[in-house]
Design an enzyme around this catalytic site. Structure first.
Site: not given
Length: 542
Positions: A293, A327
């Site tokens: 990720e 994020c």
């Protein structure tokens, strides 16, 4: 030998404590913070159950209080990476053959320890080491980490239940094996829960792990490792090392027993990992699992039917909670011309009301950004605003005298392709573009094509057809898509997290999808009445 089928029902998400004045959790957290700051801690690496101290000590400081020393961690080298791999491989056979209920109960006990005895210390180390407020630490290093541990036990149980059908005269079954080798976990600074989950999710499936956390997250990482040891994790199953990334990659990616990498971090680093693994593919015993990720340039688009206060709140929280270092943080917003002025006016007022400072002061909404490198990068973006294509609506001040403080900053641009609309900044900076309220389709095109990333995004609208259109047009723009909400705050078991494009492999932490990546299926067929003649009936003519 299994003596029963043990049930692990669907967990309930860990309740978020509110830390109200005088509450037991607030008293306990403040006490823990004082205790954690009282003495400088000496932090070893953990390899094969041993505490490794190299003498090459590096200091840890709160990002919001640079002058204070939390402690020192012992930095390693290539030799220690090799030792960690050897320790992992030594533990692999025993761990992979350990009964499921024994493995499960280690992680369930760790979750219980975090929920009770160690809750203020997991939150306290996260607050001090990563400059998170009490609430941001609570939803991360307590609740989300607890949820990962408990839900992963449930998810693995459900995977193990998945078995093939069998015809008459035979029986088929599937074994869900661990990978043949070691897994490398490389974890980020911004979420203690992610840092704990990346090695733990692989280990819970029976794998052995070499774990390298971000240097700026070591204070909380070592606390999690100590908890795992107290919960009964055997020696060598997870090995915690502090080394240079290049050294780690040089050793791990060239090792024949490298079985996979579980990564959260920058897109550039992940791209380089993938390239290196590809170049070394002939060295490995099998094809490694590559799970990552990475970056994001997360968006909020408001439709002309949107409720102004919903947009304002989504942007205030989505862009500036934890200094925009999630994020999933909202970093670009598209406002319709009919609502833009009211939204901007209210949003600027909200930002001006936000307090920033030491996270030990519970009235502060923001702390500091993680380190000087991040501070300097964010400041460059702000300093480069030309006043013509873009201007600052609020904020913009940066000060690293006592800590790495960047004011929550809103930039307004008349160019939908302006740099701060396209590039990941990873700080408390939101850029706004106003579009013609009657050209919603065009705005959706900007959202979809401006950034190479595809992590999170949100549509805010009271018009159901607009919601439907955005959901379709932005299908690949965000792996986690929100309707009438901010683009942050994914909950384990509720919103499996991950994105595509340049945001990663979209293997969805917080779901079964991720755990399949750390398992290797073996199908076994047992025939009760084996054939005794190769000839089939069709061969006969009479």
């Amino acid at each position: 030998m299994s003596l029963g089928y043990f049930s692990y029902p669907v967990p309930v998400n860990e309740p978020v404590l509110n830390y109200a004045p005088g509450s037991p959790e607030k008293v306990a957290l403040k006490k823990a913070l004082a205790e954690l700051k009282k003495d400088e801690i000496d932090i070893p690496m953990y390899i094969g159950g041993e505490e490794i101290r190299t003498g090459d000590k590096r200091s840890l400081h709160p990002p919001h209080e640079k002058s204070h020393v939390l402690g020192h961690y012992h930095f390693g080298n290539e030799q220690h990476v090799r030792q960690a791999i050897d320790a992992a491989l030594k533990a692999r056979e025993t761990w992979s053959n350990t009964s499921w209920e024994t493995r499960a109960h280690i992680f369930l006990k760790a979750a219980d320890l975090i929920a009770t005895k160690y809750r203020p210390f997991m939150n306290g180390t996260t607050m001090l080491g990563q400059s998170k407020t009490a609430y941001q630490a609570e939803i991360d290093s307590a609740c989300e980490l607890i949820d990962f541990l408990r839900f992963n036990v449930y998810f693995v149980t459900e995977i193990y239940k998945q078995q093939p059908i069998s015809s008459s005269g035979m029986h088929n079954r599937t074994e869900w094996r661990s990978l043949e080798g070691f897994v490398l976990a490389v974890t980020p600074f911004n979420f203690t829960a992610i840092a704990g989950n990346l090695p733990a999710s692989a280990a819970i499936c029976g794998n052995v792990v070499v774990w390298k956390p971000a240097d700026t997250q070591i204070f909380a990482a070592q606390m999690f490792m100590r908890i795992m040891k107290e919960a009964g994790l055997p020696e060598g199953v997870i090995n915690l090392v502090y080394v240079e990334g290049t050294v780690l990659g040089k050793v791990c990616f060239a090792h024949p027993d490298f079985a996979g990498v579980h990564f959260t971090g920058s897109t550039a680093v992940f791209n380089n990992m993938w390239k290196t693994i590809g170049e070394n593919i002939s060295k490995y015993k099998g094809y490694p699992r590559i799970v990552g990720e990475t970056g994001g340039k997360d968006f909020v688009i408001a439709h002309k039917s949107a409720q102004v206060d919903v947009v304002v709140t989504a942007l205030a929280r989505g862009a500036f909670e934890y200094q925009g270092q999630k994020c999933s943080a909202a970093s670009r917003a598209y406002l319709p011309s009919n609502l833009a002025e009211e939204i901007k006016s209210k949003l600027v007022a909200e930002v001006k009301s936000m307090k920033m400072g030491n996270v030990e002061d519970f009235t502060n909404f923001l702390g500091a950004v993680i380190d000087e490198k991040s501070f300097d990068k964010i400041k460059r973006y702000i300093d480069n605003i030309d006043g013509n294509t873009a201007k600052i609506l609020v904020g913009g001040n940066c000060d690293k005298t006592t800590g790495y403080f960047v004011e929550p900053t809103i930039i307004e641009t008349n160019d939908p392709r302006y740099a701060t609309m396209c590039e990941e900044i990873f700080g408390p900076v939101l850029t706004i573009y106003t579009y013609d309220a009657d050209k919603f389709d065009e705005a959706l095109e900007f959202v979809d094509t401006t950034s190479p990333y595809g992590l999170t995004g949100a549509i805010i609208s009271q018009d159901r057809q607009a919601v439907e259109l955005a959901t379709q047009k932005l299908r690949h723009s965000a792996g986690n898509f929100y309707i009438n909400d901010k683009p942050t705050g994914a909950v384990v078991g509720q919103q499996p997290f991950g994105g595509g494009r340049s945001s990663g492999t979209n293997d969805k932490a917080g779901s079964m999808i991720n755990l399949y990546r750390w398992l290797s299926a073996r199908t076994i067929k047992e025939t009760f009445n084996p054939a005794t003649d190769y000839r089939y009936s069709f061969l006969q003519e009479s």
